[in-house]
Design a protein around this motif. Sequence first.
Motif, short mmCIF file in Angstrom:
data_model
loop_
_atom_site.label_atom_id
_atom_site.label_comp_id
_atom_site.label_asym_id
_atom_site.label_seq_id
_atom_site.Cartn_x
_atom_site.Cartn_y
_atom_site.Cartn_z
N GLU A 113 45.07 27.70 41.43
CA GLU A 113 44.81 26.98 40.19
C GLU A 113 44.99 25.49 40.41
O GLU A 113 45.54 25.07 41.42
N SER A 114 44.58 24.69 39.43
CA SER A 114 44.80 23.25 39.60
C SER A 114 46.30 22.99 39.58
O SER A 114 47.04 23.64 38.86
N HIS B 250 38.71 26.57 43.47
CA HIS B 250 39.47 27.46 42.60
C HIS B 250 38.66 28.72 42.33
O HIS B 250 39.07 29.59 41.59
N LEU C 274 45.13 36.83 40.05
CA LEU C 274 44.04 35.87 40.10
C LEU C 274 42.70 36.62 40.14
O LEU C 274 41.74 36.24 39.48
N ALA D 231 41.65 37.99 36.89
CA ALA D 231 41.26 36.98 35.91
C ALA D 231 39.86 36.44 36.18
O ALA D 231 39.30 35.72 35.37
N THR D 232 39.30 36.77 37.34
CA THR D 232 37.99 36.24 37.71
C THR D 232 36.89 37.06 37.07
O THR D 232 36.87 38.28 37.22
N ALA E 121 44.84 38.06 31.85
CA ALA E 121 45.34 36.70 32.03
C ALA E 121 46.59 36.72 32.89
O ALA E 121 47.28 37.73 32.97
N ILE E 122 46.87 35.60 33.52
CA ILE E 122 48.11 35.47 34.29
C ILE E 122 49.16 34.93 33.33
O ILE E 122 48.96 33.89 32.71
#
Lengths: 322, 325
Positions: free
Chosen positions: B44-45, B215, B256, B259-260, B272-273
């Motif tokens: 993530e950012s 990302h 992750l 969530a993709t 969601a994380i």
Amino acid sequence: MTAPLLELENVAKIYPTGSGQLHAVDGVSLTISRGESLGLVGESGCGKSTLVRVLSRLIDPTTGAIRIDGQSIGDIPARRFGTHAERKRIQVVFQDPTDSLNPQFRIFDSIADPLRRLGGRKTRTEVTEAVHEAARITRLPPELLSRYPHQLSGGQKARVGIARAIILRPELLILDEPTSALDVSVQVVILQLLGELRETLGMSYLFVSHDLNVVKLVCDRVAVMYLGKIIECAPVKDIFERPAHPYTKALLSAIPGAAEMERVRLDGEPRSPIDPDPNVCRFYGRCPMGQELCAQTAPPLIEHGGHAAACHFRLNQKDLPA
Amino acid sequence: MTQVPILDIRNLKVDFATRDGMVHALESVSFQLVRGETMGLVGESGSGKSVSAYAVMRLLGSSAHVTADRMVCGGVDLRSASDAEVASLRGKRMTMIFQNARAALNPIRSIGDQIVDVLRAHRAMPKREAHEAAIMALAEVRIPDPKRRYHAYPFELSGGMCQRVMIALAFASEPELLIADEPTTGLDVTTQAVIMDLIREKSSQRQMSTILITHDLTLAAEYCDRFAVMHAGHIVEQGTTTDIFQRATHPYTGLLMQATPHGATTLSELAAIPGSLPDLRRELPPCRFVHRCPQSTPACAAPLPRVKLDASHEVACHMPWRESE
């Protein structure tokens, strides 16, 4: 079939430039039914955002009709539409959650603004209640209402953008790339929130995006735009499983991980939108299937069993009646 | 098949001194890259992807405290090399494609001249030859009408075009190592595909090693041989693309992936994380994911292990995870 909520008929937006007429949106006809979620996809510069601006009546169309519930709104001048009663029925969630919030407004005032302008006479308590209600359904913690945009995270700002768009309970929500600036983990939450709101508030969506993976999840139907024209429009499943237009196919095969698909790579740049030749297909020159015919007659958008495409050589059409 | 890695980073640690105290941006980051290999750096950012790249390029400012047990690129020790030595490496042997191409290009020099600058500086080409080579380089990245575009300025070009110019610049010096920092963010999928194909083609032609910072897990999966997943300044898992995609072991990697949007057919399939990145200014627990992790146990307070699952697959977790299938 019930009457569509929104109807666009032959809408065009043409800008005069020094070197000719720029056809940003060129003869677009679309309908969105009540409760429906329509995806609008296409590359940057294809006219998606111009169409959104025409639709939300921030700018005037050059020609064409826009109707909401059968009532024409296309001829109301944009500068007057801002205070027009119909304005309440269409709201927009803008692309960049940071740039679209006034940095000098507290979150409370950003959310309350549409209500104060368009919601009629409201007492202070009524406004406060409505803002808290909007924050509650978008799951924005109430303690954030007294903060400024720079104190919020990207996901929280996205919620603010949605909260202020729904405070007037619009019938049509235009979402202009609502998650493109967010991380995947935040994107999921926002997408799920949008999915939920559509059900609980019974809104229709126009979901503008270039991320086809996202469109697949939130839309019922998809319209593909190329150089100002809709070149394909069909239920989401049809678009993904049997795209009819070569451009749609190229778009799908460019999604990372589309390994099972035959790769179509588009070379070169789109044709110029300035004074386009009305007799040449807009995709000609970039199209892997382009033939002489495509340079002589531009293919019209033709519908077959709910699947419309503008191409002389439609793909995946074996099972259709001739 | 043991090769000397072109890039060897061991235990890289980066802290930034700020007015609010030390930001612990990176901790025990280790990875190696061999010739011709493409490695993805995903997360993530704020997870430290770009800081890692900048540390390797020695582009971090004076507020950064960089330490490492080993930091070698092409036989040069990046920790002790002088600024002049690093400057001669940069551009020539290792080069970088920056995130925002339009901002990274010089706005007041024509794109052709910018490529000529690189060719003359790093390959000592005479002027006329460099001019020809610059046009070739623009043609190579499929910029239409390169002779005319040589004279164009960045503001006259679209985002995709600027990105291609960046790539032409990066390739002009024939580097051994390319760091591409989100090279396609903000571009259309069609342009993204063309640009990623171009990077891939160049890497295999020249046996160039590439670090792709992104990302986008699906993008990394398509173009990388191997990848490292980062969270809050740690590499939590690294392995081959198959290792990660089929045997994701760190809870963060698994989450992750859930969530993709790719591959999912309904919104409810996505998950969601929980939580958000920890504040890197605070005292951090050994495992920086512990507060977001659905399966943390008291054992997670112990120093972070580095579990080797096989030759290529490594995970930093006490409770390696298996997706229940």
